[in-house]
Write an enzyme that holds these catalytic residues in place. Structure first.
Site, PDB file in Angstrom:
ATOM      1  CB  ALA A  86     -23.341 -21.388 -25.256  1.00  0.00           C
ATOM      2  CG  ASP A 163     -16.228 -16.234 -29.127  1.00  0.00           C
ATOM      3  OD1 ASP A 163     -16.732 -15.101 -29.223  1.00  0.00           O
ATOM      4  OD2 ASP A 163     -16.556 -17.173 -29.881  1.00  0.00           O
ATOM      5  N   GLY A 310     -21.500 -16.952 -32.104  1.00  0.00           N
ATOM      6  CA  GLY A 310     -20.344 -17.204 -31.256  1.00  0.00           C
ATOM      7  C   GLY A 310     -20.731 -18.026 -30.052  1.00  0.00           C
ATOM      8  CD  GLU A 311     -23.873 -17.292 -26.744  1.00  0.00           C
ATOM      9  OE1 GLU A 311     -24.382 -18.413 -26.554  1.00  0.00           O
ATOM     10  OE2 GLU A 311     -24.509 -16.225 -26.609  1.00  0.00           O
ATOM     11  N   GLY A 312     -19.573 -20.536 -28.910  1.00  0.00           N
ATOM     12  CA  GLY A 312     -19.310 -21.969 -29.074  1.00  0.00           C
ATOM     13  C   GLY A 312     -20.503 -22.681 -29.679  1.00  0.00           C
TER      14      GLY A 312
END
Lengths: 345, 345
Positions: A86, A163, A310-312
């Site tokens: 990210a 997230d 995930g993570e954005g």
């Protein structure tokens, strides 16, 4: 959405030096943002901020993932040190990164990019009873709203959801099943990598969570949405739902990442259907529940590259595409202004 | 592709703080570019340049498009004034724009961003005989090679293909049919917007072009590829084929735009199959022939948003995604360096 700004945006698209409709889905992005902002052209969605909401999950004890729980706190440290994917994607897109501890199962040292809004040290096991109390869920939503409000006050003109939470695809699957009525077998995926046996267990746990908590399908009332979110969600889902509501209240576009954001957006939409007008689907993840969530939300993903991190990360990849779509409305010449002959009707 | 750099890139991907394979298609992009560059991590594909090759087409006389031919020269002026969609997308991505007159049917005034390499005032009508002589096609290829070489000498580390030429999707369809063996009905599309009657005429013209020029399917010899390119291509197709060959020779990645680039890449691949190793498919356009071309080239598009504009717009949208994929290889922490626990096997 503001119908006048929408109509104006469509008419402006058709005056620009390009064949009508030739920017495909990007034309819809610009029109959607004009409607959400109530102005045409819509403001450039810059600067943008990624908020990574991090939390742990009691359901981790059920063996729904091979990753140890401490990876959540280790990855938070990695983000704060700039070492995550990210971070690299954010640097590429010129997006700043904020990490929000909304419920990590460990105490975190202070750091400049860390916002401490811990509601608890991980949720309770959603397969045994409610993951959160209704009060906890409400406080997590409130924290998300405040994070969005503060970031906008600091100048953000686009919010990207992120997230981090080992086992959070399990809660996401339960939320998607609850809010769409889909079967757990249809919306549960392999997350960041589980084998067949773990996958079967995971589907069973999701099914159990819905049964134990008496969730069949979330009703259309906000109180029921909050109860369902508390029962089978995670702290980060509640906070992201709040972040979406906060972005919508500020009329700032929110780019959703993957299945965690999709599940949170379903909760946000149940609390305030108009909030979805301000959302864009950054990408479609490899998780089956994400596609189900996007369909229910009526959103079309911008990036579709089989990411499942995930993570954005998916939201970050979409940000330049969203900027490009809006920039067209600000900078491209019209047939008249450029002296280009229009296609005869 | 360099097998050692490919293996090193795959191994490095697996050490980074993310689940294995979780970046989906972007992991393959980074691995591919490592193989093409012969080094891991591959160099960042920045700065990037878009070259828009502009030309006219004799087949315009057959009524294959509702747009008047003068739109080509008008759009060249629009690009040089910064008013096109390609300009807005390039500004967003930090990409500079060069316009190459490779065969516009008008004399163009000098401009700083204009490279004058005119081979002719438009091609001949490909449905009546060869669009170009073999010598013209060879000179257009050479011009493309030189443009690539000059841009790399000026510092470009990524080349994006662009095109402008009213009626050029007709020549693209003929090239895709010739190089893949697909039926004209399968690879001809509606370009920037044609009605049913025009579409039927366009398919018929493509079929006629192949018959009149005695093209069944291009053979595997370079001389035959050149003959086919000359017979049913356009000046911009030949120049883009050269631009690809020039980028490949300099080991600089080439991001392909839509169907015009796809058709040109088929010609480049016929001339030098290894050139494709340096190519990435920026997007999949709405033109059916583009999908056929990408399949034949073995390339997977990064953006798939129903664009049908050309100019390089799809390639420009992909550039930040390619940068993000490569940046991961340079900046993301490993499990070891970040102290993150790896998933037990």
């Amino acid at each position: 959405a503001d119908p006048r700004a929408v109509a104006e945006a469509r008419a402006h698209q058709d005056r620009l030096t390009k064949p009508k409709g030739s920017l495909g889905a990007l034309e819809e992005v610009a029109v959607r943002l004009a409607g959400a902002a109530g102005v045409c052209p819509p403001p450039m969605p810059e600067p943008a901020v990624l908020a990574i909401f991090a939390a742990d999950h009691g359901v981790h004890a059920r063996g729904v993932t091979p990753w140890p729980q401490e990876v959540t706190v280790q990855m938070v440290a990695n983000f704060l040190a700039g070492g995550g994917v990210a971070n690299a994607f954010a640097a590429q897109a010129g997006v700043s990164v904020t990490v929000v501890d909304i419920g990590v199962a460990a105490d975190l040292p202070d750091a400049p990019a860390l916002v401490k809004r811990k509601i608890g040290y991980g949720t309770a096991d959603l397969s045994k009873g409610p993951a959160m109390t209704v009060d906890q869920a409400a406080r997590a939503i409130e924290a998300g709203i405040e994070v969005a409000r503060d970031l906008v006050a600091q100048g953000a003109r686009c919010l990207i959801t992120g997230d981090m939470g080992i086992a959070n695809t399990t809660a996401s699957a339960a939320l998607v099943a609850a809010f769409t009525g889909a079967d757990p077998g249809e919306v549960t995926g392999r997350g960041t990598g589980v084998d067949d046996a773990t996958y079967e267990r995971k589907v069973g746990v999701v099914r159990e969570a819905l049964r134990v908590n008496g969730v069949t399908r979330a009703g259309s009332e906000a109180s029921d949405a909050l109860r369902v979110l508390a029962a089978v969600g995670g702290f980060e889902h509640a906070a992201i739902a709040g972040y979406i509501l906060g972005g919508a209240a500020a009329r700032v576009p929110v780019i959703l990442d993957g299945v965690i954001a999709g599940a949170a957006a379903l909760a946000a939409a149940a609390l305030d259907p108009a909030a979805v007008d301000h959302c864009l689907a950054g990408h479609r993840s490899a998780e089956p529940g994400h596609t189900v969530a996007l369909t229910a939300l009526g959103l079309h993903p911008l990036v579709d590259l089989e990411l499942r991190l995930g993570e954005g990360t998916g939201g970050l990849l979409a940000h330049p595409l969203v900027c490009a779509a809006v920039r067209v409305m600000h900078e491209v010449a019209t047939f008249d202004s450029a002296g280009v002959t229009e296609k005869p009707v």
